[in-house]
Design an enzyme around this catalytic site. Structure first.
Site, PDB file in Angstrom:
ATOM      1  N   GLY A 151      48.269 -33.010 -52.845  1.00  0.00           N
ATOM      2  CA  GLY A 151      46.862 -33.334 -53.010  1.00  0.00           C
ATOM      3  C   GLY A 151      46.619 -34.180 -54.242  1.00  0.00           C
ATOM      4  O   GLY A 151      47.527 -34.410 -55.050  1.00  0.00           O
ATOM      5  N   GLU A 152      45.415 -34.651 -54.362  1.00  0.00           N
ATOM      6  CA  GLU A 152      45.058 -35.517 -55.486  1.00  0.00           C
ATOM      7  C   GLU A 152      44.228 -34.746 -56.508  1.00  0.00           C
ATOM      8  O   GLU A 152      43.543 -33.785 -56.170  1.00  0.00           O
ATOM      9  CB  GLU A 152      44.305 -36.733 -54.964  1.00  0.00           C
ATOM     10  CG  GLU A 152      45.182 -37.542 -54.009  1.00  0.00           C
ATOM     11  CD  GLU A 152      44.714 -38.954 -53.849  1.00  0.00           C
ATOM     12  OE1 GLU A 152      44.354 -39.578 -54.866  1.00  0.00           O
ATOM     13  OE2 GLU A 152      44.712 -39.421 -52.712  1.00  0.00           O
ATOM     14  N   ASP A 154      43.342 -35.451 -44.711  1.00  0.00           N
ATOM     15  CA  ASP A 154      42.795 -34.106 -44.884  1.00  0.00           C
ATOM     16  C   ASP A 154      42.398 -33.907 -46.341  1.00  0.00           C
ATOM     17  O   ASP A 154      43.160 -33.383 -47.138  1.00  0.00           O
ATOM     18  CB  ASP A 154      43.821 -33.056 -44.443  1.00  0.00           C
ATOM     19  CG  ASP A 154      43.251 -31.647 -44.426  1.00  0.00           C
ATOM     20  OD1 ASP A 154      42.051 -31.475 -44.717  1.00  0.00           O
ATOM     21  OD2 ASP A 154      44.008 -30.716 -44.121  1.00  0.00           O
ATOM     22  N   HIS A 155      41.217 -34.386 -46.682  1.00  0.00           N
ATOM     23  CA  HIS A 155      40.653 -34.166 -48.022  1.00  0.00           C
ATOM     24  C   HIS A 155      39.520 -33.155 -47.904  1.00  0.00           C
ATOM     25  O   HIS A 155      38.801 -33.132 -46.906  1.00  0.00           O
ATOM     26  CB  HIS A 155      40.091 -35.469 -48.615  1.00  0.00           C
ATOM     27  CG  HIS A 155      41.139 -36.441 -49.022  1.00  0.00           C
ATOM     28  ND1 HIS A 155      41.981 -36.244 -50.091  1.00  0.00           N
ATOM     29  CD2 HIS A 155      41.497 -37.640 -48.488  1.00  0.00           C
ATOM     30  CE1 HIS A 155      42.801 -37.260 -50.217  1.00  0.00           C
ATOM     31  NE2 HIS A 155      42.538 -38.122 -49.253  1.00  0.00           N
ATOM     32  N   THR A 157      47.830 -32.668 -45.475  1.00  0.00           N
ATOM     33  CA  THR A 157      47.095 -31.476 -45.871  1.00  0.00           C
ATOM     34  C   THR A 157      47.603 -31.038 -47.243  1.00  0.00           C
ATOM     35  O   THR A 157      48.795 -30.877 -47.442  1.00  0.00           O
ATOM     36  CB  THR A 157      47.290 -30.345 -44.840  1.00  0.00           C
ATOM     37  OG1 THR A 157      46.665 -30.743 -43.623  1.00  0.00           O
ATOM     38  CG2 THR A 157      46.683 -29.042 -45.319  1.00  0.00           C
TER      39      THR A 157
END
Length: 198
Positions: free
Chosen positions: A135-136, A65-66, A103
């Site tokens: 996240g990233e 999920d990006h 997510t």
């Protein structure tokens, strides 16, 4: 995808990995994880893979999920919304677990994520799994959002999602003390915490 123990191509990083059975905390057998990019950005392809995976005895189908493509990966390929793809897969499968890996909850409105999980849970007959993480960096940087304090925002988001997904003993939608409402789920969806390197 491959039979248990066969080599499978890990398209996300361009290397070969070995399919391994899960350790039982998610499902029996193996779980398939796919980035909904490139050829897998077509929801029909995800549905076909989910149906075939279920028929072959896989335990779950999980989608990355990006919200954007990592510039370091090069190019700008087509991307699909994982929740929409999982909803489509839910209508064509009966046993495999369906969820995200992961997510980025600090980037999302937790009440919308909770609604997405509940919708998938109802559509799938109780097979929804929510994987969350921080996240990233590239996802935040692409939209000019702060990278700092992701952990605190994850904790806050998890608190909200958990509260919204909690169901009273009767399984009804009941008001909580802050005026929000609890959301009815078919079964209590597990929340799996993952994290990205910081």
């Amino acid at each position: 995808y491959a039979e248990l123990g066969e080599d499978v191509a890990d398209m996300s990083v361009g290397r070969r990995v070995r399919a391994q059975p899960s350790d039982g905390w998610l499902a029996e057998g193996c779980d398939i994880t796919l980035p909904p990019f490139l050829g897998w950005s077509d929801p029909r392809a995800v549905v076909d893979i989910a149906v075939d995976a279920e028929g072959a005895g896989w335990g779950g189908v999980f989608l990355w999920d990006h919200v954007t493509w990592n510039p370091a990966w090069g190019g700008t390929p087509p991307m699909a919304d994982p929740w929409m793809c999982l909803a489509a897969a839910a209508t064509a499968t009966f046993r495999v677990l369906l969820g995200t890996v992961v997510t980025s909850l600090p980037r999302r409105r937790p009440q919308i994520v909770a609604r997405q999980v509940v919708t998938l849970d109802h559509l799938s007959g109780g097979r929804a799994v929510l994987g969350v993480g921080i996240g990233e960096d590239f996802e935040y940087q692409a939209y000019g959002e702060p990278v700092q304090a992701r952990g605190a925002r994850l904790d806050e988001g998890l608190e909200i999602v958990t509260r919204l997904l909690s169901v009273d003993k009767c399984g009804s939608c009941t008001p909580s003390t802050d005026g929000s409402r609890r959301i009815h789920v078919v079964r209590k969806s597990p929340t799996i915490c993952g994290c990205s390197p910081v």
